[in-house]
Motif scaffolding. Structure first.
Motif, PDB file in Angstrom:
ATOM      1  N   PHE A  21       0.871  -1.178   0.000  1.00 37.80           N
ATOM      2  CA  PHE A  21       0.000   0.000   0.000  1.00 37.80           C
ATOM      3  C   PHE A  21       0.905   1.224   0.000  1.00 37.80           C
ATOM      4  O   PHE A  21       1.708   1.427   0.912  1.00 37.80           O
ATOM      5  N   PHE A  22       0.788   2.071  -1.021  1.00 39.56           N
ATOM      6  CA  PHE A  22       1.648   3.238  -1.142  1.00 39.56           C
ATOM      7  C   PHE A  22       1.070   4.449  -0.419  1.00 39.56           C
ATOM      8  O   PHE A  22      -0.145   4.601  -0.291  1.00 39.56           O
ATOM      9  N   SER A  23       1.950   5.317   0.035  1.00 36.57           N
ATOM     10  CA  SER A  23       1.546   6.623   0.560  1.00 36.57           C
ATOM     11  C   SER A  23       2.686   7.594   0.270  1.00 36.57           C
ATOM     12  O   SER A  23       3.560   7.303  -0.544  1.00 36.57           O
ATOM     13  N   ASP A  24       2.680   8.754   0.946  1.00 34.87           N
ATOM     14  CA  ASP A  24       3.620   9.789   0.522  1.00 34.87           C
ATOM     15  C   ASP A  24       4.655  10.203   1.552  1.00 34.87           C
ATOM     16  O   ASP A  24       5.470  11.080   1.285  1.00 34.87           O
ATOM     17  N   SER A  25       4.665   9.587   2.736  1.00 33.71           N
ATOM     18  CA  SER A  25       5.694   9.900   3.740  1.00 33.71           C
ATOM     19  C   SER A  25       5.741   8.778   4.761  1.00 33.71           C
ATOM     20  O   SER A  25       4.799   7.988   4.887  1.00 33.71           O
ATOM     21  N   GLY A  26       6.834   8.739   5.520  1.00 39.06           N
ATOM     22  CA  GLY A  26       6.964   7.704   6.534  1.00 39.06           C
ATOM     23  C   GLY A  26       5.905   7.793   7.605  1.00 39.06           C
ATOM     24  O   GLY A  26       5.373   6.773   8.058  1.00 39.06           O
ATOM     25  N   SER A  27       5.570   9.001   8.039  1.00 39.56           N
ATOM     26  CA  SER A  27       4.530   9.160   9.058  1.00 39.56           C
ATOM     27  C   SER A  27       3.192   8.619   8.564  1.00 39.56           C
ATOM     28  O   SER A  27       2.492   7.911   9.287  1.00 39.56           O
ATOM     29  N   VAL A  28       2.847   8.962   7.326  1.00 41.18           N
ATOM     30  CA  VAL A  28       1.580   8.471   6.779  1.00 41.18           C
ATOM     31  C   VAL A  28       1.633   6.956   6.604  1.00 41.18           C
ATOM     32  O   VAL A  28       0.646   6.252   6.847  1.00 41.18           O
ATOM     33  N   GLY A  29       2.786   6.433   6.206  1.00 44.05           N
ATOM     34  CA  GLY A  29       2.923   4.982   6.104  1.00 44.05           C
ATOM     35  C   GLY A  29       2.669   4.287   7.427  1.00 44.05           C
ATOM     36  O   GLY A  29       2.066   3.204   7.471  1.00 44.05           O
ATOM     37  N   MET A  30       3.110   4.908   8.525  1.00 47.47           N
ATOM     38  CA  MET A  30       2.838   4.340   9.847  1.00 47.47           C
ATOM     39  C   MET A  30       1.370   4.487  10.230  1.00 47.47           C
ATOM     40  O   MET A  30       0.792   3.594  10.857  1.00 47.47           O
ATOM     41  N   GLU A  31       0.755   5.594   9.877  1.00 47.33           N
ATOM     42  CA  GLU A  31      -0.688   5.750  10.114  1.00 47.33           C
ATOM     43  C   GLU A  31      -1.455   4.643   9.387  1.00 47.33           C
ATOM     44  O   GLU A  31      -2.397   4.051   9.932  1.00 47.33           O
ATOM     45  N   VAL A  32      -1.045   4.356   8.158  1.00 48.95           N
ATOM     46  CA  VAL A  32      -1.660   3.275   7.386  1.00 48.95           C
ATOM     47  C   VAL A  32      -1.505   1.948   8.119  1.00 48.95           C
ATOM     48  O   VAL A  32      -2.464   1.164   8.247  1.00 48.95           O
ATOM     49  N   ALA A  33      -0.307   1.682   8.637  1.00 50.11           N
ATOM     50  CA  ALA A  33      -0.061   0.417   9.340  1.00 50.11           C
ATOM     51  C   ALA A  33      -0.961   0.279  10.562  1.00 50.11           C
ATOM     52  O   ALA A  33      -1.514  -0.803  10.822  1.00 50.11           O
ATOM     53  N   MET A  34      -1.103   1.364  11.324  1.00 46.01           N
ATOM     54  CA  MET A  34      -1.935   1.294  12.528  1.00 46.01           C
ATOM     55  C   MET A  34      -3.406   1.096  12.185  1.00 46.01           C
ATOM     56  O   MET A  34      -4.100   0.293  12.816  1.00 46.01           O
ATOM     57  N   LYS A  35      -3.904   1.812  11.187  1.00 50.41           N
ATOM     58  CA  LYS A  35      -5.288   1.618  10.765  1.00 50.41           C
ATOM     59  C   LYS A  35      -5.507   0.204  10.247  1.00 50.41           C
ATOM     60  O   LYS A  35      -6.540  -0.429  10.514  1.00 50.41           O
ATOM     61  N   MET A  36      -4.545  -0.297   9.510  1.00 54.86           N
ATOM     62  CA  MET A  36      -4.617  -1.654   8.975  1.00 54.86           C
ATOM     63  C   MET A  36      -4.748  -2.669  10.104  1.00 54.86           C
ATOM     64  O   MET A  36      -5.553  -3.609  10.037  1.00 54.86           O
ATOM     65  N   ALA A  37      -3.936  -2.480  11.159  1.00 54.02           N
ATOM     66  CA  ALA A  37      -3.951  -3.414  12.288  1.00 54.02           C
ATOM     67  C   ALA A  37      -5.279  -3.386  13.021  1.00 54.02           C
ATOM     68  O   ALA A  37      -5.829  -4.435  13.386  1.00 54.02           O
ATOM     69  N   VAL A  38      -5.824  -2.201  13.258  1.00 56.92           N
ATOM     70  CA  VAL A  38      -7.106  -2.092  13.960  1.00 56.92           C
ATOM     71  C   VAL A  38      -8.223  -2.714  13.137  1.00 56.92           C
ATOM     72  O   VAL A  38      -9.055  -3.477  13.657  1.00 56.92           O
TER      73      VAL A  38
END
Length: 436
Positions: free
Chosen positions: A99-116
């Motif tokens: 899953f692509f995004s545009d920054s490391g912070s957003v990539g981590m936000e994606v990971a956390m949402k994915m986990a929940v």
């Protein structure tokens, strides 16, 4: 005229005018004043190929002539498809979905949402909190701030605004610790999981190198133990490899030192060689397949505008090709040898009264001091000697570009050591930054 730029991590009353960069070549950038500075931090650790690398510049130029951007929602394009396949190829076995995004912070936000959402779709909606580590830093967006160290981190001002998560003690056993020496750290992690696993969706780890939290270097045995504990307590394991990915710890990914596959991995910084902002959050089949279903809730509701940007994908592909074709892992090993010889083996530095510890891992080295005041003035000192150093808090570090020569790296380490060998009466507090 004062620039309208609001600079990051800057104290507005005391910040000095920022030098203007007008170009760069290899490991150096050039200022408007014609100064050429050897970049010891590779622009917050992302410019792994240095400046103006011809292959990366040409890749962007060629892609710009074809397609600069198109939404990834409902569409795709060849650079994104190719990059996703390449990332699956080079990352630990089993991370098959990107899953692509545009920054490391957003990539981590994606990971956390994915986990929940993963746990929700499995009928476990109570598992909606994260477990992070003390000394952690995962980014500056709201979700990421909430999983940074709440005591010594830089975001304590926002405590009342942020969601509350759980924290385990930071690992204390160093990188080269024996397995038995890591057990106390794993016992502390187990204690938190035993008490709170019913509400924990994922354990977030910066593997082996807790970067902006103080460059804490930890053991591969901790990663192996964490993997087992996450499996035992039905918690996803997320590796934040924004800083550690693409060779920084001496292997392609920090996970490779431990032969561990996380459930989710986040990449950025070195992904494009620093030439454009981009990030990728990779997931295993286990995570991805939980989202296959008929309800509206099975859709993953996240979509950054610039995710999968063709320019970023194309330069990332070229960056990876250069990394592999030019044997960067061998280069990193050579840089590591210089760092160890110049810093770890320097007895006078290690016993200096200002110094707490000297640590080296891969192409990273840090000198930790007792008091941040001991580093006041070091940026100006280094600049006068042709080096760009940016200390933060109690840490003076280097994360050089991988194309840095041994002689240039010795110049960087020489300046770092010379600071401590010289009577350094504080000159100015302007360059003791709060962020690396």
């Amino acid at each position: 005229m004062t620039s309208p730029i609001w600079h990051p991590y800057a104290h507005l009353n005391t910040q000095a005018p920022s030098p203007k960069v007008v170009g760069g070549e290899g490991p150096r950038f050039t200022l408007e004043s014609d100064e050429s500075l050897l970049d010891a931090t590779c622009s917050w650790w992302c410019m792994i190929h240095g400046y103006r690398h011809p292959r990366l510049v040409r890749a962007i130029q060629r892609q710009a002539e074809e397609l600069c951007h198109v939404m990834l929602g409902g569409l795709t394009h060849e650079p994104a498809d190719r990059l996703a396949r390449e990332l699956v190829r080079v990352t630990p076995e089993g991370l098959n979905h990107v899953f692509f995004s545009d920054s490391g912070s957003v990539g981590m936000e994606v990971a956390m949402k994915m986990a929940v959402q993963y746990h929700y779709l499995r009928g476990k909606p109570a598992k909606h909190r994260m477990l992070s580590l003390m000394k952690a830093y995962h980014g500056d967006t709201a979700g990421c701030m909430a999983v940074c160290d709440p005591e010594e981190g830089m975001h304590s001002l926002f405590a009342g605004f942020l969601p509350q998560h759980r924290f385990a003690p930071a690992p204390t056993a160093p990188f080269d610790a024996e397995e038995d020496a890591v057990q106390a750290d794993l016992d502390a992690l187990r204690e938190v999981l035993e008490a709170h696993h019913h509400e924990i969706a994922a354990l977030l780890i910066e593997p082996l190198l807790q970067a902006a939290g103080g460059l804490n270097m930890t053991s591969p045995h901790y990663l192996r133990g964490a993997r087992k504990l996450c499996d035992e307590f039905d918690v996803l394991l997320v590796f934040d490899e924004v800083a550690t990915g693409f060779g920084r710890t001496g292997r392609m990914f920090a996970a490779d030192h431990a032969a561990v596959t996380p459930d989710i991995m986040v990449l950025s910084k070195g992904l494009t060689g620093g030439y454009l902002g981009h990030a990728a959050t990779l997931a295993t089949d286990r995570v991805h397949d939980a989202f296959i279903g008929d309800s509206e809730l099975h859709a993953f509701m996240h979509g950054p505008t610039f995710m999968g940007n063709p320019l970023a994908c194309r330069v990332a592909l070229e960056s990876l090709a250069v990394f592999e074709e030019d044997d960067y892992l061998d280069r990193i090993q050579a840089l590591n040898g210089v760092l160890r010889e110049e810093l770890l083996d320097d007895e006078a530095l290690r016993v200096h009264p200002d110094v707490v510890d000297v640590r080296v891992l891969g192409a990273t080295a840090v000198i930790e001091v007792h008091d941040a005041k001991a580093l006041k003035g070091v940026a100006d000192f280094a600049r006068a000697r042709g080096v760009w150093l940016r200390p933060f808090g109690r840490w003076l570090y280097t994360m050089p570009a991988y194309i840095t020569s041994s002689n240039d790296l010795r110049h960087i380490t020489g300046v770092m050591k010379h600071w401590f060998s010289t009577r350094h009466t504080p000159r100015s507090g302007r360059d003791v930054a709060t962020h690396p």
